[in-house]
Scaffold this motif. Structure first.
Motif, PDB file in Angstrom:
ATOM      1  N   ALA A 486       0.849  -1.197   0.000  1.00  0.00           N
ATOM      2  CA  ALA A 486       0.000   0.000   0.000  1.00  0.00           C
ATOM      3  C   ALA A 486       0.883   1.246   0.000  1.00  0.00           C
ATOM      4  O   ALA A 486       0.640   2.208  -0.731  1.00  0.00           O
ATOM      5  CB  ALA A 486      -0.924  -0.007   1.207  1.00  0.00           C
ATOM      6  N   LYS A 487       1.923   1.211   0.808  1.00  0.00           N
ATOM      7  CA  LYS A 487       2.846   2.346   0.880  1.00  0.00           C
ATOM      8  C   LYS A 487       3.520   2.572  -0.488  1.00  0.00           C
ATOM      9  O   LYS A 487       3.596   3.700  -0.982  1.00  0.00           O
ATOM     10  CB  LYS A 487       3.894   2.062   1.954  1.00  0.00           C
ATOM     11  CG  LYS A 487       5.065   3.014   1.991  1.00  0.00           C
ATOM     12  CD  LYS A 487       4.678   4.368   2.539  1.00  0.00           C
ATOM     13  CE  LYS A 487       5.894   5.286   2.649  1.00  0.00           C
ATOM     14  NZ  LYS A 487       5.515   6.614   3.107  1.00  0.00           N
ATOM     15  N   LEU A 488       3.998   1.485  -1.086  1.00  0.00           N
ATOM     16  CA  LEU A 488       4.706   1.613  -2.360  1.00  0.00           C
ATOM     17  C   LEU A 488       3.776   2.084  -3.468  1.00  0.00           C
ATOM     18  O   LEU A 488       4.190   2.804  -4.373  1.00  0.00           O
ATOM     19  CB  LEU A 488       5.332   0.262  -2.746  1.00  0.00           C
ATOM     20  CG  LEU A 488       6.438  -0.246  -1.823  1.00  0.00           C
ATOM     21  CD1 LEU A 488       6.860  -1.655  -2.218  1.00  0.00           C
ATOM     22  CD2 LEU A 488       7.636   0.680  -1.827  1.00  0.00           C
ATOM     23  N   LEU A 641       7.702  -1.383   6.655  1.00  0.00           N
ATOM     24  CA  LEU A 641       6.796  -0.849   7.680  1.00  0.00           C
ATOM     25  C   LEU A 641       6.134  -1.977   8.467  1.00  0.00           C
ATOM     26  O   LEU A 641       5.874  -3.059   7.932  1.00  0.00           O
ATOM     27  CB  LEU A 641       5.707   0.001   7.028  1.00  0.00           C
ATOM     28  CG  LEU A 641       6.154   1.257   6.291  1.00  0.00           C
ATOM     29  CD1 LEU A 641       4.962   1.908   5.595  1.00  0.00           C
ATOM     30  CD2 LEU A 641       6.809   2.243   7.251  1.00  0.00           C
ATOM     31  N   TRP A 642       5.841  -1.657   9.726  1.00  0.00           N
ATOM     32  CA  TRP A 642       5.165  -2.635  10.589  1.00  0.00           C
ATOM     33  C   TRP A 642       4.421  -1.850  11.654  1.00  0.00           C
ATOM     34  O   TRP A 642       4.839  -0.740  11.990  1.00  0.00           O
ATOM     35  CB  TRP A 642       6.220  -3.567  11.232  1.00  0.00           C
ATOM     36  CG  TRP A 642       5.645  -4.905  11.591  1.00  0.00           C
ATOM     37  CD1 TRP A 642       5.087  -5.245  12.785  1.00  0.00           C
ATOM     38  CD2 TRP A 642       5.565  -6.062  10.766  1.00  0.00           C
ATOM     39  NE1 TRP A 642       4.656  -6.550  12.742  1.00  0.00           N
ATOM     40  CE2 TRP A 642       4.946  -7.081  11.524  1.00  0.00           C
ATOM     41  CE3 TRP A 642       5.959  -6.356   9.466  1.00  0.00           C
ATOM     42  CZ2 TRP A 642       4.702  -8.359  11.021  1.00  0.00           C
ATOM     43  CZ3 TRP A 642       5.715  -7.629   8.972  1.00  0.00           C
ATOM     44  CH2 TRP A 642       5.097  -8.620   9.746  1.00  0.00           C
ATOM     45  N   PRO A 643       3.336  -2.358  12.207  1.00  0.00           N
ATOM     46  CA  PRO A 643       2.640  -1.605  13.256  1.00  0.00           C
ATOM     47  C   PRO A 643       3.558  -1.396  14.466  1.00  0.00           C
ATOM     48  O   PRO A 643       4.196  -2.339  14.921  1.00  0.00           O
ATOM     49  CB  PRO A 643       1.455  -2.504  13.643  1.00  0.00           C
ATOM     50  CG  PRO A 643       1.344  -3.518  12.564  1.00  0.00           C
ATOM     51  CD  PRO A 643       2.688  -3.647  11.928  1.00  0.00           C
TER      52      PRO A 643
ATOM     53  N   VAL B  85       4.912  11.646  -5.795  1.00  0.00           N
ATOM     54  CA  VAL B  85       4.147  10.464  -6.229  1.00  0.00           C
ATOM     55  C   VAL B  85       4.683   9.261  -5.461  1.00  0.00           C
ATOM     56  O   VAL B  85       5.751   9.327  -4.863  1.00  0.00           O
ATOM     57  CB  VAL B  85       4.278  10.206  -7.750  1.00  0.00           C
ATOM     58  CG1 VAL B  85       3.657  11.329  -8.548  1.00  0.00           C
ATOM     59  CG2 VAL B  85       5.733  10.009  -8.146  1.00  0.00           C
ATOM     60  N   CYS B  86       3.945   8.170  -5.511  1.00  0.00           N
ATOM     61  CA  CYS B  86       4.350   6.992  -4.747  1.00  0.00           C
ATOM     62  C   CYS B  86       5.542   6.302  -5.416  1.00  0.00           C
ATOM     63  O   CYS B  86       5.900   6.593  -6.564  1.00  0.00           O
ATOM     64  CB  CYS B  86       3.190   6.015  -4.589  1.00  0.00           C
ATOM     65  SG  CYS B  86       2.779   5.144  -6.106  1.00  0.00           S
TER      66      CYS B  86
END
Lengths: 714, 117
Positions: A486-488, A641-643, B85-86
């Motif tokens: 999602a981040k990427l 990333l991680w919570p 942008v991502c």
């Protein structure tokens, strides 16, 4: 005890010393569930000298291939897995009782032939294979199969068992006193040349590419002069409550089935996800998805090119880097000429090659770039410091792959150094520093990193330290893919960090309470905490029963969070579609989700008792030096990333990059873990009160006799 | 672009000059990836339907500038890096930029074989 449904009722014990077999009643083993539970208890019961056997190639080793009540049924993503247990080959600092697991149709056919497991002891005086046709068990001369690759071996055995073409697709097999018929081919599990030569890199192959390799299972077969095991059966699995089973299937579909028109997910496969071959690159040409027995998904493929079938996951990429470098080098023209297909075909060729020779590709993948560099530095080649006649200037070609794999499989040329494993070979060559400093990523027990660094993905590293091998449990790994992709992609996270943590934690009964969200807090200030020890305890115990013994597929279970359902809650522990619903429908028992985990605790503690007898000590449980001495660097990844919480206790997805473990911290965490299990914190050995509390007094007695019983905590 | 420069930016690099990157692939996870030429990078950055390239753009810019020796290309990557942008979109923007540079170099080195590109 009443006979439970779901089980075939018989375990096949093959004694290769005397070339005989006999039947063990499954009823004596019900309480161990199946799969790993059966394997551990059979190892305990049948091993002559657990304390003195130090290598899996010892004839006294006991190897068990076990199914479960789910094998041969249509329980989603659970009907086709099969567990292998044995003393390992090639692990450091010492070998130990270990496990592996493969898919396909072997365990289901074993069940259809009327067997829950096959366990093999001793060593045959000459090469043999085991040919089982329903109740009819034969230990047969395999001299005509020795030296053959895994694909050819299976074809020869299948032709011998039944040539379906000559009987309009049907073949007949004795079925007790009557005659059964089937359209199926025999299911065969076999070794290739790597196993025959007792290489630690040898694995077991079933079908085109279903493999069990971590722990040197192929070498164990080879050391026993055992080429293959074949089953064909004309029976079926007796289900206690077929209606409940079908209802749960429909419910699962209602809750979780992906909308095939909308689904374009590039995330970790989840229960109900669309079928898709898990192969690295663009598929070369026409292919169709295939699956294990009874699976609702399909993650393998059959290719129209005629090779690379079932070459999935890591096997499809082990040679890719070399192929790419060789083909492109400085050649701009090639990269612009849409040669992706050609690259993929070469990678699939190399994957197929490894499968045919029965080579475990995980360990050799990291070796390839190391060899490339040693050759470029002038230290590897004909007449060099490391002598080898392989054509390193052609590394990346099919020709090199052929010669390299042959060398690895036969223990010749460069393969002679690695017959006992990659890390022992590197050490023998005088390059231990490359393991210690992380040039080679083998972070634990001489095994390769799975792709998830233990400095970031804490549970992967911790659970591995507390068990016997790279844990290969993707239960929490869903987070890595869903969050980081999602981040990427620059899209919103599908679920806020704290909510995601809560969703996971609520599945972690009985070790983590539903409000102990900190069990999913991967912040540096929480990485050695007691609650993280209990989280890993849940992973280990859940895994030992539901995944390793009931044999639910790791790619689908546990299903903690599932984006196909509105409230994002996965099937795990659910009273309509959870693990226990399937178990009860198949066996007729009435256990709860947590009851299963408790069974896993018992199995895991029997494992630990075996490890203690084999010499395992707290001091064995360490990472390679680079995990402590070097930061996980930023130079190759955009994000991990991680919570996690910050100092103010606020949740978010936070970056795990740039950190390292401390030796003191890991030792502190280990003490938390040993206390949580009730093990002696000085040694890691189980105590009498713990074992007796789980009805294992005999185990405690034997440990005491061997001086390996842990001290009770004062 | 001179033939010397074209040869320089399309050359095969030595081991000391590699770009360390990674590929993300489920369920295998992350695996390291050593890149030894601009052409190899061009293939790598495209990813596939089931895999993603993974590279630090600051390092990439540095590699293009100092190792490959193409400041023009490095500057274009720097521009992409600053865009809001991502990561995946940055990778997508990188593909045509590198591809155009390779085509230009190749047209200088092999003008007779344009249709093969």
């Amino acid at each position: 005890m009443t006979k439970l449904k779901g089980f075939a009722g018989k375990i096949l014990h093959i004694d290769l010393n005397n070339l005989t077999h006999h039947v063990l009643p499954t009823q004596d083993y019900y309480e161990w569930g199946g799969g790993h539970g059966f394997g551990a208890k059979l190892f305990w019961d049948l091993s002559e000298d657990i304390e003195v056997v130090t290598d899996g190639r010892d004839p006294r080793n006991v190897i068990t291939i076990a199914g479960s009540p789910f094998s041969g049924t249509n329980v989603p993503s659970a009907g086709g897995r099969c567990e292998v247990t044995n003393m390992s080959v090639g692990l450091i600092p010492r070998n130990r009782f270990t496990r592996s697991n493969f898919g396909g149709h072997f365990s289901s056919m074993m069940k259809h032939a009327g067997w829950d497991a096959v366990t093999v002891t001793g060593k045959a005086p000459y090469p043999v294979y085991i040919d089982v046709r329903n109740d009819h068990v034969m230990i047969r001369d395999a001299s005509h199969l020795w030296g053959k690759d895994t694909h050819e071996t299976q074809q020869i055995i299948q032709e011998d068992v039944a040539s379906v073409e000559v009987a309009s697709g049907w073949n007949g097999q004795l079925d007790g006193n009557s005659f059964g018929r089937t359209t199926q081919k025999a299911s065969v599990l076999t070794i290739g040349p790597a196993g025959e030569n007792q290489s630690a890199l040898g694995c077991l192959i079933h079908g085109a590419g279903n493999a069990a390799g971590q722990g040197g299972n192929g070498a164990v077969f080879g050391s026993k002069n055992l080429k293959a095991i074949s089953f064909i059966g004309t029976g079926a699995v007796d289900i206690a409550d077929p209606e409940a089973l079908i209802k749960a299937r429909f419910k699962t579909r209602d809750f979780y089935a992906a909308d095939i028109d909308k689904s374009a997910e590039f995330a970790f496969p989840s229960l109900g996800g669309k079928p898709e071959a898990i192969t690295f690159s663009t598929m070369p040409t026409g292919h169709r998805v295939s699956s294990c027995h009874g699976c609702v998904n399909g993650c393998k493929q059959r290719n129209a090119i005629g090779y690379g079938n079932e070459v999935t996951c890591q096997t499809s990429v082990w040679y890719l880097g070399a192929v790419r470098s060789y083909k492109f080098g400085g050649n701009a023209k090639l990269s612009l000429a849409k040669t992706g297909v050609e690259l993929t075909e070469d990678s699939l060729y190399a994957g197929d090659l490894a499968n045919k020779l029965g080579i475990n590709t995980y360990p050799i993948m990291g070796l390839i770039p190391w060899l490339q560099k040693m050759h470029a530095k002038g230290e590897l080649g004909s007449g060099k410091e490391i002598h080898s006649e392989l054509p390193y200037e052609r590394l990346g070609t099919r020709e090199f792959a052929d010669q390299f794999c042959q060398a690895i499989a036969t223990g010749t040329d460069i393969g002679a150094y690695f017959i006992n494993g990659i890390v022992p070979g590197i050490q023998q060559l005088g390059h231990s520093a490359d393991v210690d400093n992380g040039t080679l990523h083998y972070p634990y027990y001489g095994m390769p990193e799975h792709g998830y660094d233990p400095r970031a993905e804490l549970e992967w590293g911790y659970a591995t330290l507390m068990t016997d091998r790279d844990m290969n449990d993707h239960g929490l790994n869903w987070i890595y893919w869903t969050v980081n992709l999602a981040k990427l992609e620059g899209i919103d996270f599908p679920i806020p960090a704290e909510v995601l943590a809560s969703r996971f934690v609520e599945k972690m009964a009985p070790y983590v309470q539903a409000d102990e969200v900190s069990a999913m807090d991967y912040a540096s200030h929480n990485m050695y905490s007691e609650v993280l020890a209990r989280q890993v305890q849940w992973i280990n115990h859940y895994g030992r029963f539901w995944k390793n013994s009931a044999l639910m597929c790791d790619f689908r279970w546990p299903d903690c969070v599932n984006t196909h359902r509105e409230d994002l809650r996965g099937a795990t522990g659910n009273d309509e579609v959870g693990e226990h619903v399937w178990w009860n429908a198949v066996t007729g028992e009435g256990i709860s989700y947590v009851d299963g985990i408790e069974r896993g605790r018992r199995i895991f503690n029997l494992d630990n008792a075996i490890w203690a007898l084999q010499g395992r000590h707290r001091d064995d449980a360490k990472f390679a030096d680079y995990i402590y001495d070097h930061k996980m660097t930023h130079n190759k990844l955009p994000t991990y990333l991680w919570p996690a919480t910050n100092g103010a206790g606020q949740w978010d997805y936070r970056e795990m990059m740039g950190r390292q473990h401390s030796r003191e911290g890991v030792e502190e965490w280990k003490s938390h873990y040993y206390r949580a299990e009730g093990w002696d914190t000085a040694t890691g050995w189980p105590t009498r009160s713990l074992l007796e509390g789980m009805n294992m007094k005999d185990v405690a007695d034997r440990l005491e006799q061997a001086g390996k019983l842990g001290n009770e905590e004062v | 672009m001179t033939p010397e420069f074209a040869r320089k930016i399309t050359r095969k690099l030595t081991l000391d000059e590699e770009l360390t990157a990674a590929i993300l692939r489920r369920p295998r996870g992350i695996f390291s990836c050593n890149i030894f030429s601009l052409a190899e990078f061009h293939y790598f950055i495209q990813g596939t339907r089931q895999s993603l390239p993974s590279v630090n753009f600051s390092l990439l810019e540095q590699w293009l500038s100092e190792t490959i020796g193409d400041q023009f290309l490095a500057d274009q990557i720097a521009d992409i890096e600053t865009q809001d942008v991502c990561f995946i979109d940055k990778c997508k923007l990188t593909i045509p930029v590198v591809e155009a540079r390779l085509r230009e170099a190749y047209s200088v080195l092999h003008p007779e074989n344009q249709d093969l590109i």
